[in-house]
Design an enzyme around this catalytic site. Structure first.
Site, PDB file in Angstrom:
ATOM      1  N   CYS A 100       0.681  -1.386  -0.045  1.00 29.82           N
ATOM      2  CA  CYS A 100       0.305   0.044   0.065  1.00 29.82           C
ATOM      3  C   CYS A 100       0.771   1.259   0.013  1.00 29.82           C
ATOM      4  O   CYS A 100       0.224   2.449  -0.165  1.00 29.82           O
ATOM      5  CB  CYS A 100      -0.914  -0.064   1.132  1.00 29.82           C
ATOM      6  SG  CYS A 100      -2.292  -1.082   1.008  1.00 29.82           S
ATOM      7  N   LYS A 110       0.421   3.703  -3.053  1.00 26.91           N
ATOM      8  CA  LYS A 110      -0.508   4.234  -3.360  1.00 26.91           C
ATOM      9  C   LYS A 110      -0.332   5.586  -3.959  1.00 26.91           C
ATOM     10  O   LYS A 110       0.468   6.226  -3.614  1.00 26.91           O
ATOM     11  CB  LYS A 110      -1.815   4.436  -1.950  1.00 26.91           C
ATOM     12  CG  LYS A 110      -2.377   3.210  -1.743  1.00 26.91           C
ATOM     13  CD  LYS A 110      -2.996   3.394  -0.316  1.00 26.91           C
ATOM     14  CE  LYS A 110      -4.443   4.068  -0.769  1.00 26.91           C
ATOM     15  NZ  LYS A 110      -5.370   4.158   0.327  1.00 26.91           N
ATOM     16  N   THR A 149     -17.721  10.451   1.717  1.00 26.55           N
ATOM     17  CA  THR A 149     -17.204  10.298   3.294  1.00 26.55           C
ATOM     18  C   THR A 149     -15.891   9.785   3.248  1.00 26.55           C
ATOM     19  O   THR A 149     -15.387   9.447   4.271  1.00 26.55           O
ATOM     20  CB  THR A 149     -18.233   9.469   3.890  1.00 26.55           C
ATOM     21  OG1 THR A 149     -18.541   8.425   3.396  1.00 26.55           O
ATOM     22  CG2 THR A 149     -19.598  10.023   4.115  1.00 26.55           C
ATOM     23  N   ASP A 174     -14.979   6.780   2.487  1.00 26.09           N
ATOM     24  CA  ASP A 174     -14.997   5.644   3.282  1.00 26.09           C
ATOM     25  C   ASP A 174     -14.342   4.547   2.148  1.00 26.09           C
ATOM     26  O   ASP A 174     -13.541   4.787   1.226  1.00 26.09           O
ATOM     27  CB  ASP A 174     -16.576   5.232   3.425  1.00 26.09           C
ATOM     28  CG  ASP A 174     -17.184   5.915   4.803  1.00 26.09           C
ATOM     29  OD1 ASP A 174     -16.192   5.210   5.888  1.00 26.09           O
ATOM     30  OD2 ASP A 174     -17.814   6.508   5.028  1.00 26.09           O
ATOM     31  N   ASP A 210      -9.170  -3.444  -4.509  1.00 27.30           N
ATOM     32  CA  ASP A 210      -7.721  -3.030  -3.911  1.00 27.30           C
ATOM     33  C   ASP A 210      -6.689  -3.868  -4.790  1.00 27.30           C
ATOM     34  O   ASP A 210      -7.020  -5.188  -4.657  1.00 27.30           O
ATOM     35  CB  ASP A 210      -7.671  -3.144  -2.472  1.00 27.30           C
ATOM     36  CG  ASP A 210      -6.658  -2.051  -1.755  1.00 27.30           C
ATOM     37  OD1 ASP A 210      -5.736  -1.864  -2.356  1.00 27.30           O
ATOM     38  OD2 ASP A 210      -7.022  -1.848  -0.791  1.00 27.30           O
ATOM     39  N   ASP A 214     -10.679   0.981   8.031  1.00 30.84           N
ATOM     40  CA  ASP A 214      -9.391   0.112   8.169  1.00 30.84           C
ATOM     41  C   ASP A 214      -8.127   1.092   7.841  1.00 30.84           C
ATOM     42  O   ASP A 214      -8.257   1.893   7.435  1.00 30.84           O
ATOM     43  CB  ASP A 214      -9.354  -1.226   7.462  1.00 30.84           C
ATOM     44  CG  ASP A 214      -9.452  -0.793   6.046  1.00 30.84           C
ATOM     45  OD1 ASP A 214      -9.767   0.072   5.576  1.00 30.84           O
ATOM     46  OD2 ASP A 214      -9.105  -1.865   5.166  1.00 30.84           O
TER      47      ASP A 214
END
Length: 347
Positions: free
Chosen positions: A18, A21, A48, A50, A68, A226
């Protein structure tokens, strides 16, 4: 399983997991036009910030959709595939749902060994089976660097969706996994990691967030996210912003993966950490000068398959803690929600 000394996946990618990103600054600019879309069936979209989209199907069923993928975080293909699958499914759990099925999203160099591809897919499929779901297909192309992840479909009751936007003053903040996977896997890429430290980081990344989410449903959850590429403080800032509250973090209570502080001191810092720190510090994340500088740096570390961060009303804490203990889920109380705005980190 292909031996590490025969084939090193992490040598084939510029960034790991990650940490690859897109920077939060760039992402916020390019998705801004999409945040104006409205549809009464869309319960959760981009507004939001999210972890996944939630779309109402009936009065009792809503679909959760997320995707992802990333470059290799470890050298073993099976382990890489399994971590990528756990990371992909985590977004569904962060919304309070359960995973139904997944499809692979993959890209490999033209000369990438078929045995390694098979190992990655097998690792992903095994983790999906552990979640009680199924791999239903996928799409694969050729690229310069290997990439693997999943598009994940889940479900949740429309009235039981968790978001980042529900934290309330008085809530307590709980985290379910230690941080430090970014610096640890960067040390791996640099050939400087200790095997015991890497084993602990891998064990954490392989752990599904499903048991934590199921246990938390026994108590009142006001907000959840998360912790992934934008770091503990980045995702906490998003929760504070969308909930219109201030969040205070007790740095001394934040759990760390063994060896992580040493890797910061050794300058094994991923580029994603540097981008996170620059962006979120400029927005409203304030760190008290008394906080150790190494620890402060780690709070911006990009996590792969990180834990869940819960905002729990104080009245629900005993029930919440009991449920997580019964489910054998580690958890740490790391902060509190207050009136105000932004994120403040103290000792």
């Amino acid at each position: 399983m292909i031996a590490h000394d025969e084939f090193k996946l992490t040598s084939l990618a510029e960034c790991a997991g990650c940490a690859a990103k897109l920077s939060p600054a760039a992402l916020s600019r390019v998705v801004e036009p999409l945040t104006h879309q409205t549809d009464p069936r869309l319960i959760v979209g981009l507004q939001t910030s999210d972890d996944a989209a939630v779309f109402r199907l009936t009065d009792t069923i809503a679909a959760i959709q997320t995707v992802d993928f990333f470059t290799p975080i470890v050298d073993d293909p099976w382990t890489f595939g399994s971590i990528a699958a756990a990371n992909s499914m985590s977004d569904v759990y962060a919304m309070g749902g359960e995973v139904l099925f997944t499809v692979n999203v993959a890209a490999f160099p033209t000369d990438f060994p078929e045995e390694a591809i098979a190992g990655i897919f097998a690792g992903g499929a095994e983790k999906v089976r552990e979640a009680g779901a199924v791999v239903a297909g996928g799409h694969t192309i050729n690229t310069a660097e290997p990439i693997y992840g999943m598009s994940v479909t889940g479900q949740v009751h429309p009235d039981q969706v968790w978001t980042k936007a529900g934290a309330k003053p008085g809530d307590l903040l709980y985290l379910t996994k230690p941080i430090g996977t970014g610096v640890t896997t960067t040390a791996l890429k640099n050939g400087a990691v200790q095997s015991n430290d890497l084993s602990r980081a891998v064990e954490s990344m392989l752990q599904l967030n499903g048991p934590a989410a199921r246990a938390a449903r026994a108590a009142k959850v006001n907000a959840c996210t998360d912790i992934t590429g934008y770091s503990l403080l980045g995702h906490t800032y998003e929760m504070a912003l969308k909930s219109q509250v201030q969040i205070d973090i007790d740095a001394s209570n934040v759990p760390l993966i063994a060896g992580a502080q040493g890797y910061v001191e050794g300058n094994h810092v991923p580029g994603g950490l540097v981008r996170n720190k620059a962006y979120f510090s400029g927005l409203g994340v304030k760190i008290d000068p008394s906080v150790n500088s190494v620890l402060a740096t780690l709070l911006f570390d990009p996590q792969t398959s990180g834990g869940l961060l819960f905002a729990i009303p104080e009245s629900g804490v005993p029930e919440f803690e009991s449920a997580l203990v019964e489910a054998s889920v580690n958890h740490w109380r790391i902060g509190r929600v207050l009136k105000g705005d932004g994120v403040v980190v103290r000792n």
